[in-house]
Design a protein around this motif. Structure first.
Motif, PDB file in Angstrom:
ATOM      1  N   ASP A 140       0.826  -1.204   0.000  1.00 37.91           N
ATOM      2  CA  ASP A 140       0.000   0.000   0.000  1.00 37.91           C
ATOM      3  C   ASP A 140       0.863   1.258   0.000  1.00 37.91           C
ATOM      4  O   ASP A 140       0.586   2.219  -0.723  1.00 37.91           O
ATOM      5  N   LYS A 141       1.916   1.257   0.801  1.00 37.78           N
ATOM      6  CA  LYS A 141       2.811   2.407   0.851  1.00 37.78           C
ATOM      7  C   LYS A 141       3.485   2.633  -0.495  1.00 37.78           C
ATOM      8  O   LYS A 141       3.598   3.770  -0.953  1.00 37.78           O
ATOM      9  N   ILE A 142       3.903   1.571  -1.154  1.00 34.71           N
ATOM     10  CA  ILE A 142       4.522   1.681  -2.480  1.00 34.71           C
ATOM     11  C   ILE A 142       3.513   2.209  -3.485  1.00 34.71           C
ATOM     12  O   ILE A 142       3.819   3.098  -4.286  1.00 34.71           O
ATOM     13  N   PHE A 143       2.301   1.672  -3.433  1.00 34.51           N
ATOM     14  CA  PHE A 143       1.256   2.117  -4.343  1.00 34.51           C
ATOM     15  C   PHE A 143       0.991   3.606  -4.179  1.00 34.51           C
ATOM     16  O   PHE A 143       0.931   4.360  -5.155  1.00 34.51           O
ATOM     17  N   TYR A 144       0.818   4.058  -2.929  1.00 31.28           N
ATOM     18  CA  TYR A 144       0.545   5.475  -2.687  1.00 31.28           C
ATOM     19  C   TYR A 144       1.726   6.349  -3.093  1.00 31.28           C
ATOM     20  O   TYR A 144       1.535   7.470  -3.582  1.00 31.28           O
ATOM     21  N   ALA A 145       2.937   5.881  -2.912  1.00 35.17           N
ATOM     22  CA  ALA A 145       4.116   6.643  -3.330  1.00 35.17           C
ATOM     23  C   ALA A 145       4.144   6.795  -4.848  1.00 35.17           C
ATOM     24  O   ALA A 145       4.425   7.876  -5.366  1.00 35.17           O
ATOM     25  N   VAL A 146       3.847   5.718  -5.569  1.00 41.53           N
ATOM     26  CA  VAL A 146       3.824   5.775  -7.033  1.00 41.53           C
ATOM     27  C   VAL A 146       2.718   6.708  -7.514  1.00 41.53           C
ATOM     28  O   VAL A 146       2.927   7.513  -8.423  1.00 41.53           O
ATOM     29  N   VAL A 147       1.560   6.636  -6.905  1.00 39.94           N
ATOM     30  CA  VAL A 147       0.451   7.519  -7.273  1.00 39.94           C
ATOM     31  C   VAL A 147       0.827   8.975  -7.010  1.00 39.94           C
ATOM     32  O   VAL A 147       0.554   9.856  -7.837  1.00 39.94           O
TER      33      VAL A 147
END
Length: 94
Positions: free
Chosen positions: A15-22
């Protein structure tokens, strides 16, 4: 069983990676929109000779509203603007 808010809001690594990419993608899109917009506004209020010389980038050189005055004196622009207002109003009413 009582669920603690702290445990409920904990994010997994994915989730943290996803939000960082977004966030990175949103920042790139924001920059891609703001730089040309800032340049356009700067060019629109700069002296026309400075714009033609290519000296205007991001910050205006001089100050002139001659471009806006030329647009307001052109009857075709005003007719187009009146048509836009008319069509928008009619579609809104319908």
């Amino acid at each position: 069983m009582k669920v603690k808010i702290k445990d409920y809001l904990r994010l997994s690594i994915s989730d943290k990676i996803f939000y960082a990419v977004v966030d990175i993608i949103a920042l790139i899109i924001l920059i891609a929109v703001l730089i040309p917009l800032c340049n356009l506004i700067s060019a629109s209020i700069s002296e026309p000779t400075e714009v033609l010389k290519g000296k205007v980038f991001m910050l205006p050189k001089g100050f002139s509203l001659a471009g806006y005055a030329a647009i307001l004196h052109d009857s075709k622009i005003l007719t187009g603007y009146a048509n836009t207002i008319f069509y928008t109003g009619m579609i809104t009413v319908l």
